[in-house]
Design a protein around this motif. Structure first.
Motif, PDB file in Angstrom:
ATOM      1  N   ILE B  59       0.803  -1.226   0.000  1.00  0.00           N
ATOM      2  CA  ILE B  59       0.000   0.000   0.000  1.00  0.00           C
ATOM      3  C   ILE B  59       0.846   1.290   0.000  1.00  0.00           C
ATOM      4  N   PRO B  60       1.923   1.373   0.813  1.00  0.00           N
ATOM      5  CA  PRO B  60       2.729   2.599   0.721  1.00  0.00           C
ATOM      6  C   PRO B  60       3.210   2.866  -0.714  1.00  0.00           C
ATOM      7  N   CYS B  61       3.657   1.831  -1.390  1.00  0.00           N
ATOM      8  CA  CYS B  61       4.134   2.001  -2.764  1.00  0.00           C
ATOM      9  C   CYS B  61       2.993   2.431  -3.681  1.00  0.00           C
ATOM     10  N   LEU B  62       1.822   1.852  -3.451  1.00  0.00           N
ATOM     11  CA  LEU B  62       0.670   2.180  -4.294  1.00  0.00           C
ATOM     12  C   LEU B  62       0.293   3.653  -4.113  1.00  0.00           C
ATOM     13  N   LEU B  63       0.228   4.084  -2.846  1.00  0.00           N
ATOM     14  CA  LEU B  63      -0.139   5.475  -2.581  1.00  0.00           C
ATOM     15  C   LEU B  63       0.908   6.421  -3.152  1.00  0.00           C
ATOM     16  N   PHE B  64       2.164   6.067  -2.944  1.00  0.00           N
ATOM     17  CA  PHE B  64       3.208   6.933  -3.472  1.00  0.00           C
ATOM     18  C   PHE B  64       3.161   6.956  -4.995  1.00  0.00           C
ATOM     19  N   GLY B  65       2.864   5.801  -5.574  1.00  0.00           N
ATOM     20  CA  GLY B  65       2.758   5.724  -7.037  1.00  0.00           C
ATOM     21  C   GLY B  65       1.714   6.693  -7.563  1.00  0.00           C
ATOM     22  N   MET B  66       0.583   6.776  -6.830  1.00  0.00           N
ATOM     23  CA  MET B  66      -0.469   7.708  -7.242  1.00  0.00           C
ATOM     24  C   MET B  66       0.048   9.138  -7.189  1.00  0.00           C
ATOM     25  N   TYR B  67       0.710   9.465  -6.070  1.00  0.00           N
ATOM     26  CA  TYR B  67       1.220  10.825  -5.922  1.00  0.00           C
ATOM     27  C   TYR B  67       2.232  11.120  -7.022  1.00  0.00           C
ATOM     28  N   ASN B  68       3.121  10.172  -7.263  1.00  0.00           N
ATOM     29  CA  ASN B  68       4.195  10.401  -8.232  1.00  0.00           C
ATOM     30  C   ASN B  68       3.642  10.526  -9.650  1.00  0.00           C
ATOM     31  N   GLY B  91      -3.428  10.567  -9.943  1.00  0.00           N
ATOM     32  CA  GLY B  91      -2.773   9.251  -9.943  1.00  0.00           C
ATOM     33  C   GLY B  91      -3.761   8.140  -9.684  1.00  0.00           C
ATOM     34  N   PHE B  92      -4.710   8.395  -8.757  1.00  0.00           N
ATOM     35  CA  PHE B  92      -5.726   7.398  -8.440  1.00  0.00           C
ATOM     36  C   PHE B  92      -6.536   7.047  -9.680  1.00  0.00           C
ATOM     37  N   LEU B  93      -6.959   8.093 -10.385  1.00  0.00           N
ATOM     38  CA  LEU B  93      -7.771   7.856 -11.586  1.00  0.00           C
ATOM     39  C   LEU B  93      -6.945   7.203 -12.690  1.00  0.00           C
ATOM     40  N   ALA B  94      -5.649   7.461 -12.684  1.00  0.00           N
ATOM     41  CA  ALA B  94      -4.801   6.847 -13.707  1.00  0.00           C
ATOM     42  C   ALA B  94      -4.628   5.350 -13.449  1.00  0.00           C
ATOM     43  N   VAL B  95      -4.508   4.966 -12.174  1.00  0.00           N
ATOM     44  CA  VAL B  95      -4.193   3.564 -11.883  1.00  0.00           C
ATOM     45  C   VAL B  95      -5.451   2.718 -11.720  1.00  0.00           C
ATOM     46  N   LEU B  96      -6.557   3.356 -11.304  1.00  0.00           N
ATOM     47  CA  LEU B  96      -7.767   2.585 -11.003  1.00  0.00           C
ATOM     48  C   LEU B  96      -8.204   1.667 -12.151  1.00  0.00           C
ATOM     49  N   PRO B  97      -8.338   2.196 -13.376  1.00  0.00           N
ATOM     50  CA  PRO B  97      -8.787   1.297 -14.453  1.00  0.00           C
ATOM     51  C   PRO B  97      -7.834   0.124 -14.667  1.00  0.00           C
ATOM     52  N   ARG B  98      -6.534   0.356 -14.462  1.00  0.00           N
ATOM     53  CA  ARG B  98      -5.554  -0.719 -14.673  1.00  0.00           C
ATOM     54  C   ARG B  98      -5.688  -1.800 -13.592  1.00  0.00           C
ATOM     55  N   LEU B  99      -5.916  -1.330 -12.352  1.00  0.00           N
ATOM     56  CA  LEU B  99      -6.143  -2.286 -11.261  1.00  0.00           C
ATOM     57  C   LEU B  99      -7.393  -3.113 -11.534  1.00  0.00           C
ATOM     58  N   VAL B 100      -8.456  -2.404 -11.927  1.00  0.00           N
ATOM     59  CA  VAL B 100      -9.730  -3.090 -12.160  1.00  0.00           C
ATOM     60  C   VAL B 100      -9.576  -4.122 -13.271  1.00  0.00           C
ATOM     61  N   VAL B 101      -8.922  -3.715 -14.367  1.00  0.00           N
ATOM     62  CA  VAL B 101      -8.756  -4.632 -15.499  1.00  0.00           C
ATOM     63  C   VAL B 101      -7.954  -5.865 -15.066  1.00  0.00           C
ATOM     64  N   ILE B 130      -2.606  -6.806  -7.825  1.00  0.00           N
ATOM     65  CA  ILE B 130      -2.177  -5.455  -7.443  1.00  0.00           C
ATOM     66  C   ILE B 130      -0.761  -5.192  -7.949  1.00  0.00           C
ATOM     67  N   LEU B 131       0.035  -6.259  -8.071  1.00  0.00           N
ATOM     68  CA  LEU B 131       1.418  -6.079  -8.536  1.00  0.00           C
ATOM     69  C   LEU B 131       1.462  -5.655 -10.003  1.00  0.00           C
TER      70      LEU B 131
END
Lengths: 448, 398
Positions: B59-68, B91-101, B130-131
């Motif tokens: 989760i820390p990496c995921l959150l930071f990934g969103m920020y970055n 970042g959240f909106l960028a990663v969300l569809p990829r996570l969902v897919v 998630i990876l």
């Protein structure tokens, strides 16, 4: 002389419901006793008596189909009440009604000086059937030669009870037992104990002081540390109670079938000691001593790791000197248990707060607490397996029925009980003891 | 849940969804199956919890990934101020569809296979799902993620028998599949920074190019250490410091840039004992040793050899691979001795590939996959040593 062993890998499981240290045993008489042939692994029974026959304590009930000299004897005098059979007429148990009568006398005139007489005395009295051998963890053959003999002088299993002292007579019996056993081996008789324990040095025996967590008391652990079993070698293993019985037999010519049972577990109202006989009724041992909260209970003859679940109208199974009662747990609907942070949950994993509560006494139930999986995590078995064996690879070789590999990986050195802790800790919830038992049986069948 | 059970049993109306029902039921309620043989009590730990802990560590990496992701986008747009919540939302909106897919495709296949095999649905994909978005560039098209996920779940995991039987790390094969099947879209300087608008957040940036620092070094043609240091710049053209690399405010695959957050995850995994400390530690040792050797023998032919040990360990996917990929218990070595060797070699090979191959600036993925293939061999040698010891003892006793 004594040898010191430090067991580094292992686990002491702290459970609620232990017997208080100063407990005194209460007398327990029961109307019937039962012997279960399955407890004498490797012995296929053939009845010597029929239902209704009178029987004396120490008189054979059945013998091995393959060797008449291997006998299992009745623990009490009375009459054979029932021979309960299951599928394909397999004998499930032999029930004896307790009556009066003299015990059977065994000829022990030369048992302490003559090798053949010593062997015959043990065979005739049924005490031989209480020995176990490595390899295979079975009753040894009547003509087996033992490289060494290992006696477990204490029990490190969860909630097990070991006496704090022994009387002079008992020490004498143990000494005599060692003397008789030393006639059966060209090697040594090893007796394990806790350092500084009640057990004095027994003349003729090599004392082994074992430190460390369970499975410190397992014969397999001690053998592995002193002199592992190689292919072609046979060693005999027994516990303190059997050693005492052997000694008493040599002294008196009769078998003492009494046993002190520890009644333990979180569902027992008052954990206590009970003086009774082998094969006693569970209902008599547990009389009014199970908590009545309406939940399902699991009654175990033995400890929670290696014992056998028995019905409330069942019998104390022969090898055990302990009865444990825990909640069954099949009536629990636990919401998202995998996410729980409850300190009541016991685990080897630091993700549970309970892991750090070293003094807490836990009350686990019999649930698997997870689904069965393939082996995922590695190294879990190693942490609780104190032998120079790669348990995971041995298990895989057994599952693959690869005899060469099993031999190479040390199957001759192990018994199912050695895998009990690994089975407890396994996150994939595999039935390791069952796998090992089936592997040993398969190997014996193929190689005989 | 129990009331609904009969309709999912054999012959029930909803039998086709039995594996889904089972999956949800065991997720919500601990199964109350009790032991039938062997030990009567079991450790409270199970594989569900094991997998969830890994997700928590991620989760820390995921959150930071969103920020970055947001930060790089803002930086590319030439912004001076970086509003935190807007960056995070972007970042959240960028990663969300990829996570969902990734989850829908992967879990869908797992449910189908479980139903087909009449088995319980297993939780292995929870972590893989998630990876996958975390080790892919932020601009990876959704359909590519779907295709790659389906490929690796079917051909790397299910054909071998499912969770616990795979030889290669499923998430890494997804990444490798993308890399080799779509090399143009998966590397270079176009994919590591998001350029589009997300539901009105951010702006459209045309002609955006920014390679990862390792990519910059590989193509820089620099001939000394100063040249290499100068080659690594962020989107705005400013040089990247070691501190930035450690924090992770650099372009890269979504979740793997921040060494700091990965180390937080590593602490969780090592403390809980879920990742093997033997592998993680020796992977870092192997990486450091190889980086030192490369740095001592630095040559202008391979500009990456001028990178210092700190830079080598902080850049690219090295730390992420060492903490989250290499210790995967199913695909790594299973013997304790083997784990040291395996981890060390993962570290060495990762740095070796990235340093001595200018065309391929990142080696962590291939290093782990290569060592996945070699892990059984290492274990074999360790097991043979044990066997030889036993045989020698038996011979001596004769």
């Amino acid at each position: 002389m004594s040898i010191g062993i430090k067991v580094k890998k292992g686990l002491d499981i702290h459970l609620a419901g232990g017997v208080p240290e100063n407990a005194r045993p209460a007398e327990c008489r029961c109307a019937t006793v039962a012997i279960v042939p399955d407890d004498f692994t490797g012995l296929i029974p053939k009845m010597e008596l029929r239902e209704g026959d009178p029987v004396k304590a120490g008189q054979p009930l059945f013998h091995s189909k393959l060797d008449e000299r291997l006998k299992v004897t009745s623990p009490v005098s009375g009459t054979v009440k029932a021979v309960v059979r299951g599928e394909r007429r397999k004998i499930l148990r032999v029930v004896v009604e307790t009556g009066n009568g003299e015990p059977e006398r065994i000829n022990v005139a030369k048992a302490l000086s003559d090798k053949v007489a010593a062997r015959e005395a043990l065979l005739a009295s049924g005490l031989w059937a209480m020995l176990r051998q490595r390899p295979y963890d079975i009753v040894p053959a009547a003509d087996a030669r033992f490289r060494d003999i290992f006696v477990s002088g204490f029990d490190s299993a969860p909630l097990a009870w070991t006496p704090a002292s022994i009387s002079k007579e008992e020490a004498k019996a143990l000494e005599t037992g060692v003397k008789l056993l030393s006639l059966l081996t060209d090697g040594k008789v090893y007796v394990s104990r806790r350092p500084g324990s009640f057990l004095p040095d027994l003349p003729g025996a090599e004392m082994v002081d074992v430190e460390g967590p369970h499975p410190a008391s397992n014969a397999g652990t001690v053998i592995a540390a002193i002199k592992p079993v190689n292919k072609g070698e046979t060693v005999a293993c027994l516990d303190m109670a059997t050693l005492r019985r052997i000694g008493l037999l040599a002294i008196s010519g009769t078998v003492d079938f009494t046993t002190t049972v520890a009644v333990t577990g979180s569902e027992v109202k008052n954990p206590a000691l009970v003086d009774t006989v082998i094969g006693a009724e569970i209902s008599a041992i547990l009389k009014n001593n199970i908590s009545e909260d309406g939940r399902n209970k699991r009654i175990i003859s033995g400890n929670v790791l290696t014992g056998v679940a028995v019905a409330s109208d069942g019998y104390l199974r022969y090898p055990y000197r302990q009865v444990t009662v825990i909640p069954e747990g099949d009536d629990v609907a636990e919401f998202m248990g995998w996410a729980s942070l409850s300190p009541k949950k016991q685990s080897t994993s630091p993700t549970f707060p309970g892991h750090f509560l070293s003094r807490r006494l836990f009350k686990p139930d019999a649930r698997l607490l997870g689904g069965r999986r393939a082996m995922i995590m590695s190294g879990e078995y190693d942490k609780v397996f104190p032998m120079d064996i790669l348990p995971e690879y041995l298990i895989k070789a057994i599952l693959a029925k690869d005899i060469d590999r099993m031999e190479q990986l040390g199957i001759y050195e192990v018994a199912p009980e050695d895998f009990a802790l690994a089975e407890y800790a396994d996150t994939s919830k595999l039935e390791l003891q069952k796998i090992v038992r089936e592997g040993l049986d398969y190997l014996r069948k193929e190689l005989s | 849940m129990d009331k609904a059970r009969p309709s999912f049993e054999e012959g029930g109306k909803l039998h086709a969804f039995r594996s889904v029902y089972d999956g949800i039921d065991t997720f919500l309620f601990t199964p109350n199956e009790t032991s039938r043989s062997g030990v009567h009590i079991h450790d409270s730990m199970d594989s569900k919890r094991t997998m969830i802990i890994v997700i928590v560590a991620l989760i820390p990496c995921l959150l930071f990934g969103m920020y970055n992701a947001g930060y790089q986008h803002w930086l590319a747009a030439g912004a001076d101020s970086f509003p935190f919540w807007q960056l995070m939302s972007y970042g959240f909106l960028a990663v969300l569809p990829r996570l969902v897919v990734a989850y829908v495709v992967g879990l869908g296949i797992e449910f189908i296979v479980a139903q087909w095999r009449k088995e319980e649905i297993q939780e292995g994909f929870l972590v893989t799902g998630i990876l996958i978005p975390m080790i892919c560039p932020i601009e990876t098209p959704l359909w590519m993620i779907a295709v790659a996920t389906a490929f690796s779940v079917i051909f790397v995991k299910e054909v071998f028998g499912g969770t616990g039987y795979n030889i290669f790390n499923v998430a890494l094969v997804t990444r490798a599949f993308l890399f080799f099947a779509y090399p143009a879209q998966m590397s270079g300087d176009k994919v590591f920074v998001a350029s589009g608008k997300m539901l009105g957040i951010g702006g459209e940036i045309d002609g955006l190019t920014c390679a990862t620092p390792l990519g910059q070094v590989a193509t820089s043609g620099a001939t000394d250490a100063a040249g290499v240091a100068g080659a690594m710049t962020d989107i705005a053209g400013d040089p990247v410091s070691l501190w930035h690399m450690f924090l992770g405010l650099i372009p890269g695959s979504f979740g793997e840039t921040s060494t700091l957050c990965i180390l937080i995850g590593a602490l969780i995994l090592l403390f809980t004992g879920i990742a093997s400390w033997r592998i993680v530690l020796s992977a870092f040792a192997g990486g450091a040793v190889m980086a030192l050797i490369a740095n001592w023998c630095a040559t202008p032919t391979y500009p990456a050899s001028f990178l210092t040990v700190g830079e080598q360990l902080c850049l690219g996917g090295f730390t992420f691979a060492a903490v989250f990929m290499a210790p995967d218990p199913v695909t790594s070595c299973r013997t304790n001795t083997g784990k040291y060797i395996y981890g060390f070699l993962v570290g060495v090979v990762a740095i070796l590939i990235r340093t001595y191959n200018n065309g391929y600036p990142e080696g962590a993925m291939l290093a782990v996959l290569l060592m996945n293939a070699l892990a059984p061999l290492i274990d074999y040698c360790v097991v043979e040593a044990n066997v030889r010891r036993r045989m020698a003892r038996a011979k001596a006793a004769e």
